[in-house]
Write a protein that holds these residues in place. Structure first.
Motif, PDB file in Angstrom:
ATOM      1  N   LEU A 175       0.818  -1.210   0.000  1.00  0.00           N
ATOM      2  CA  LEU A 175       0.000   0.000   0.000  1.00  0.00           C
ATOM      3  C   LEU A 175       0.852   1.261   0.000  1.00  0.00           C
ATOM      4  O   LEU A 175       0.458   2.284  -0.576  1.00  0.00           O
ATOM      5  CB  LEU A 175      -0.949  -0.008   1.193  1.00  0.00           C
ATOM      6  CG  LEU A 175      -2.053  -1.074   1.133  1.00  0.00           C
ATOM      7  CD1 LEU A 175      -2.831  -1.121   2.446  1.00  0.00           C
ATOM      8  CD2 LEU A 175      -3.006  -0.813  -0.035  1.00  0.00           C
ATOM      9  N   LEU A 176       2.035   1.211   0.634  1.00  0.00           N
ATOM     10  CA  LEU A 176       2.930   2.363   0.562  1.00  0.00           C
ATOM     11  C   LEU A 176       3.403   2.573  -0.870  1.00  0.00           C
ATOM     12  O   LEU A 176       3.478   3.712  -1.351  1.00  0.00           O
ATOM     13  CB  LEU A 176       4.123   2.178   1.506  1.00  0.00           C
ATOM     14  CG  LEU A 176       5.170   3.294   1.462  1.00  0.00           C
ATOM     15  CD1 LEU A 176       4.546   4.660   1.771  1.00  0.00           C
ATOM     16  CD2 LEU A 176       6.304   3.002   2.451  1.00  0.00           C
ATOM     17  N   ALA A 177       3.715   1.499  -1.558  1.00  0.00           N
ATOM     18  CA  ALA A 177       4.129   1.640  -2.955  1.00  0.00           C
ATOM     19  C   ALA A 177       3.008   2.230  -3.808  1.00  0.00           C
ATOM     20  O   ALA A 177       3.256   3.041  -4.709  1.00  0.00           O
ATOM     21  CB  ALA A 177       4.570   0.292  -3.511  1.00  0.00           C
ATOM     22  N   LEU A 178       1.761   1.851  -3.521  1.00  0.00           N
ATOM     23  CA  LEU A 178       0.630   2.411  -4.259  1.00  0.00           C
ATOM     24  C   LEU A 178       0.427   3.889  -3.961  1.00  0.00           C
ATOM     25  O   LEU A 178       0.033   4.665  -4.836  1.00  0.00           O
ATOM     26  CB  LEU A 178      -0.648   1.656  -3.911  1.00  0.00           C
ATOM     27  CG  LEU A 178      -0.953   0.354  -4.644  1.00  0.00           C
ATOM     28  CD1 LEU A 178      -2.229  -0.262  -4.088  1.00  0.00           C
ATOM     29  CD2 LEU A 178      -1.080   0.569  -6.141  1.00  0.00           C
ATOM     30  N   GLY A 179       0.652   4.300  -2.716  1.00  0.00           N
ATOM     31  CA  GLY A 179       0.378   5.667  -2.313  1.00  0.00           C
ATOM     32  C   GLY A 179      -1.053   5.822  -1.830  1.00  0.00           C
ATOM     33  O   GLY A 179      -1.922   4.978  -2.088  1.00  0.00           O
ATOM     34  N   GLN A 180      -1.307   6.923  -1.122  1.00  0.00           N
ATOM     35  CA  GLN A 180      -2.587   7.077  -0.449  1.00  0.00           C
ATOM     36  C   GLN A 180      -3.781   7.107  -1.387  1.00  0.00           C
ATOM     37  O   GLN A 180      -4.798   6.468  -1.117  1.00  0.00           O
ATOM     38  CB  GLN A 180      -2.589   8.351   0.405  1.00  0.00           C
ATOM     39  CG  GLN A 180      -3.828   8.521   1.261  1.00  0.00           C
ATOM     40  CD  GLN A 180      -4.548   9.825   1.016  1.00  0.00           C
ATOM     41  OE1 GLN A 180      -5.587   9.865   0.377  1.00  0.00           O
ATOM     42  NE2 GLN A 180      -3.981  10.890   1.529  1.00  0.00           N
ATOM     43  N   GLU A 181      -3.676   7.796  -2.487  1.00  0.00           N
ATOM     44  CA  GLU A 181      -4.856   7.977  -3.350  1.00  0.00           C
ATOM     45  C   GLU A 181      -5.418   6.637  -3.819  1.00  0.00           C
ATOM     46  O   GLU A 181      -6.599   6.346  -3.627  1.00  0.00           O
ATOM     47  CB  GLU A 181      -4.504   8.856  -4.551  1.00  0.00           C
ATOM     48  CG  GLU A 181      -5.699   9.139  -5.441  1.00  0.00           C
ATOM     49  CD  GLU A 181      -5.383  10.101  -6.572  1.00  0.00           C
ATOM     50  OE1 GLU A 181      -6.299  10.377  -7.384  1.00  0.00           O
ATOM     51  OE2 GLU A 181      -4.242  10.582  -6.657  1.00  0.00           O
ATOM     52  N   ARG A 182      -4.592   5.806  -4.426  1.00  0.00           N
ATOM     53  CA  ARG A 182      -5.053   4.506  -4.890  1.00  0.00           C
ATOM     54  C   ARG A 182      -5.088   3.499  -3.738  1.00  0.00           C
ATOM     55  O   ARG A 182      -5.984   2.646  -3.670  1.00  0.00           O
ATOM     56  CB  ARG A 182      -4.139   3.994  -6.012  1.00  0.00           C
ATOM     57  CG  ARG A 182      -4.544   2.627  -6.567  1.00  0.00           C
ATOM     58  CD  ARG A 182      -5.933   2.647  -7.154  1.00  0.00           C
ATOM     59  NE  ARG A 182      -6.346   1.318  -7.622  1.00  0.00           N
ATOM     60  CZ  ARG A 182      -7.560   0.829  -7.488  1.00  0.00           C
ATOM     61  NH1 ARG A 182      -8.505   1.538  -6.880  1.00  0.00           N
ATOM     62  NH2 ARG A 182      -7.858  -0.373  -7.941  1.00  0.00           N
ATOM     63  N   GLY A 183      -4.130   3.612  -2.823  1.00  0.00           N
ATOM     64  CA  GLY A 183      -4.060   2.667  -1.718  1.00  0.00           C
ATOM     65  C   GLY A 183      -5.286   2.684  -0.835  1.00  0.00           C
ATOM     66  O   GLY A 183      -5.734   1.647  -0.347  1.00  0.00           O
ATOM     67  N   LEU A 184      -5.860   3.867  -0.624  1.00  0.00           N
ATOM     68  CA  LEU A 184      -7.057   3.968   0.200  1.00  0.00           C
ATOM     69  C   LEU A 184      -8.240   3.269  -0.467  1.00  0.00           C
ATOM     70  O   LEU A 184      -9.056   2.625   0.197  1.00  0.00           O
ATOM     71  CB  LEU A 184      -7.379   5.438   0.470  1.00  0.00           C
ATOM     72  CG  LEU A 184      -8.372   5.742   1.586  1.00  0.00           C
ATOM     73  CD1 LEU A 184      -7.939   5.116   2.905  1.00  0.00           C
ATOM     74  CD2 LEU A 184      -8.528   7.250   1.745  1.00  0.00           C
ATOM     75  N   GLU A 185      -8.319   3.354  -1.772  1.00  0.00           N
ATOM     76  CA  GLU A 185      -9.376   2.655  -2.506  1.00  0.00           C
ATOM     77  C   GLU A 185      -9.220   1.145  -2.338  1.00  0.00           C
ATOM     78  O   GLU A 185     -10.205   0.430  -2.117  1.00  0.00           O
ATOM     79  CB  GLU A 185      -9.324   3.030  -3.987  1.00  0.00           C
ATOM     80  CG  GLU A 185      -9.653   4.487  -4.276  1.00  0.00           C
ATOM     81  CD  GLU A 185      -9.476   4.836  -5.742  1.00  0.00           C
ATOM     82  OE1 GLU A 185      -9.016   3.955  -6.512  1.00  0.00           O
ATOM     83  OE2 GLU A 185      -9.792   5.969  -6.123  1.00  0.00           O
ATOM     84  N   VAL A 186      -7.983   0.665  -2.450  1.00  0.00           N
ATOM     85  CA  VAL A 186      -7.715  -0.765  -2.301  1.00  0.00           C
ATOM     86  C   VAL A 186      -8.022  -1.214  -0.874  1.00  0.00           C
ATOM     87  O   VAL A 186      -8.624  -2.273  -0.651  1.00  0.00           O
ATOM     88  CB  VAL A 186      -6.256  -1.082  -2.678  1.00  0.00           C
ATOM     89  CG1 VAL A 186      -5.892  -2.520  -2.299  1.00  0.00           C
ATOM     90  CG2 VAL A 186      -6.037  -0.856  -4.174  1.00  0.00           C
ATOM     91  N   ALA A 187      -7.616  -0.416   0.112  1.00  0.00           N
ATOM     92  CA  ALA A 187      -7.854  -0.765   1.512  1.00  0.00           C
ATOM     93  C   ALA A 187      -9.343  -0.883   1.807  1.00  0.00           C
ATOM     94  O   ALA A 187      -9.782  -1.828   2.475  1.00  0.00           O
ATOM     95  CB  ALA A 187      -7.215   0.283   2.423  1.00  0.00           C
ATOM     96  N   ASN A 188     -10.128   0.059   1.330  1.00  0.00           N
ATOM     97  CA  ASN A 188     -11.566   0.003   1.575  1.00  0.00           C
ATOM     98  C   ASN A 188     -12.215  -1.156   0.824  1.00  0.00           C
ATOM     99  O   ASN A 188     -13.136  -1.801   1.342  1.00  0.00           O
ATOM    100  CB  ASN A 188     -12.223   1.324   1.186  1.00  0.00           C
ATOM    101  CG  ASN A 188     -11.954   2.429   2.197  1.00  0.00           C
ATOM    102  OD1 ASN A 188     -11.857   2.175   3.395  1.00  0.00           O
ATOM    103  ND2 ASN A 188     -11.816   3.658   1.721  1.00  0.00           N
ATOM    104  N   LYS A 189     -11.741  -1.445  -0.370  1.00  0.00           N
ATOM    105  CA  LYS A 189     -12.278  -2.572  -1.138  1.00  0.00           C
ATOM    106  C   LYS A 189     -12.091  -3.886  -0.395  1.00  0.00           C
ATOM    107  O   LYS A 189     -12.965  -4.756  -0.414  1.00  0.00           O
ATOM    108  CB  LYS A 189     -11.586  -2.629  -2.502  1.00  0.00           C
ATOM    109  CG  LYS A 189     -11.992  -3.822  -3.347  1.00  0.00           C
ATOM    110  CD  LYS A 189     -11.234  -3.849  -4.666  1.00  0.00           C
ATOM    111  CE  LYS A 189     -11.595  -5.093  -5.477  1.00  0.00           C
ATOM    112  NZ  LYS A 189     -10.849  -5.139  -6.770  1.00  0.00           N
ATOM    113  N   HIS A 190     -10.928  -4.034   0.281  1.00  0.00           N
ATOM    114  CA  HIS A 190     -10.613  -5.285   0.966  1.00  0.00           C
ATOM    115  C   HIS A 190     -10.890  -5.209   2.470  1.00  0.00           C
ATOM    116  O   HIS A 190     -10.477  -6.105   3.207  1.00  0.00           O
ATOM    117  CB  HIS A 190      -9.152  -5.657   0.710  1.00  0.00           C
ATOM    118  CG  HIS A 190      -8.879  -6.028  -0.721  1.00  0.00           C
ATOM    119  ND1 HIS A 190      -9.073  -7.291  -1.206  1.00  0.00           N
ATOM    120  CD2 HIS A 190      -8.449  -5.272  -1.773  1.00  0.00           C
ATOM    121  CE1 HIS A 190      -8.758  -7.326  -2.494  1.00  0.00           C
ATOM    122  NE2 HIS A 190      -8.382  -6.116  -2.861  1.00  0.00           N
TER     123      HIS A 190
END
Length: 343
Positions: free
Chosen positions: A297-312
């Motif tokens: 998620l750090l590699a993704l960065g907050q903008e996309r990482g937050l979307e991934v985190a909420n999805k999972h």
């Protein structure tokens, strides 16, 4: 003992370990030692007062030795090193433990759009952040291109039960971003085997906390401010029966020609990340997954990482750099699950 992991992510602060506040009949034991190129620490509440903690420590260190025997990239005789040196594409039988770690890595790799990648080692080495030591300079384009040819967990590795296979004979596995978490979980299982229910295990900044602290509350863990010059807590997290890991870009980096290069690599480009996310903290069902998710998620960065985190449905805190009125500072964003756990 040979170290298996290079980076010590001391990105937590144990906010509550007031030993004098123990309930009557409960003793708090602390164990510590060296492992995996870093150190481990344990705080455990022995409600019976009957445990021999030296026996417990011996069992803990036997578990940690097992992790090194299986997963050390620094030990030529380890299972992962033997797999790496087998320059062929024949299936190889591996231990259930290594298969478990690789399977988890594959899942997180896919979920993070390829950013969590245990085959990224040659690229990390090319940038000078690997086992060979930092050389503090950008790699030549040809060298970086060569390194990128054998990476990509989804395309380079196949796992069928306990049979692990390279699809590219030059592929190698590096477990620095998931192995410590697995070690934490193995130690936690060892402590549970002694009947301990309330404890904290930490290895190089990766944690698992079980039950309650000596005050009868959830363990209070400080998430460090992502400032290389500071050791202050940015936020305090209340944690119980979960793994926890933080990945940050603010301690392991070099500067060249006025540019800053972090050890966190964008797996798609093979170059250090350039976004403003400085650290990611993950709470997960175990430390192995928290470790892997934090890196991806750090590699993704907050903008996309937050979307991934909420999805999972992941519990994640992102801390980004932000300049306000010419002053440097930080701003945090959390996933829905993280906010729920801390409510």
């Amino acid at each position: 003992m040979q170290p298996s992991l290079k980076f010590s992510r001391r990105s937590f602060i144990l906010a509550s370990l007031a030993l004098a506040a123990c309930k009557s009949g409960t003793s708090v034991s602390e164990l510590s030692g060296s492992t995996m190129g870093t150190s481990y620490s344990i705080a455990a509440l022995d409600h019976s007062g009957a445990l021999d903690m030296q026996v417990v420590k011996k069992a803990v260190e036997d578990s940690l030795s097992r992790v090194n025997v299986l997963m050390s990239n620094w030990d030529a005789s380890s299972e992962v090193s033997r797999f790496n040196t087998a320059a062929n594409t024949a299936p190889i039988a591996v231990s259930p433990e290594l298969a478990k770690v690789v399977s988890a890595a594959q899942d997180v790799h896919i979920a993070t759009e390829g950013q969590f990648d245990i085959t990224l080692g040659p690229v990390i080495e090319a940038w000078g952040f690997g086992a060979r030591g930092a050389h503090a300079q950008t790699p030549a384009p040809a060298a970086l291109n060569d390194a990128m040819q054998s990476v990509g967990t989804a395309s380079a590795l196949s796992l069928n039960g306990n049979q692990l296979q390279k699809n590219n004979p030059n592929t190698q596995i590096y477990l620095s971003s998931i192995g410590k978490g697995f070690g934490v979980d193995l130690v936690a299982d060892t402590l549970k085997g002694f009947g301990l229910k309330d404890f904290m295990v930490e290895i190089g900044g990766d944690l698992y906390v079980a039950g309650l602290n000596e005050g009868g509350e959830k363990w209070q863990i400080g998430i460090e401010s992502p400032d290389a010059l500071s050791r202050r807590a940015y936020e305090i997290a209340s944690v119980s029966n979960m793994g926890m890991a933080t990945s940050g870009d603010y301690r392991n980096y070099f500067e060249q020609d006025g540019l800053r290069y972090s050890h966190i690599i964008d797996a798609q480009t093979g170059r250090p990340i350039t976004h403003q996310t400085a650290s990611v903290t993950v709470l997960a069902e175990n430390a192995m997954l928290a470790d892997a998710w934090a890196t991806g998620l750090l590699a993704l960065g907050q903008e996309r990482g937050l979307e991934v985190a909420n999805k999972h449905d992941l519990a994640v805190m992102f801390i980004d750099r932000k300049d306000t009125d010419g002053k440097s500072g930080f701003v945090a964003a959390t996933s829905k699950r993280f906010a729920q756990l801390q409510a």
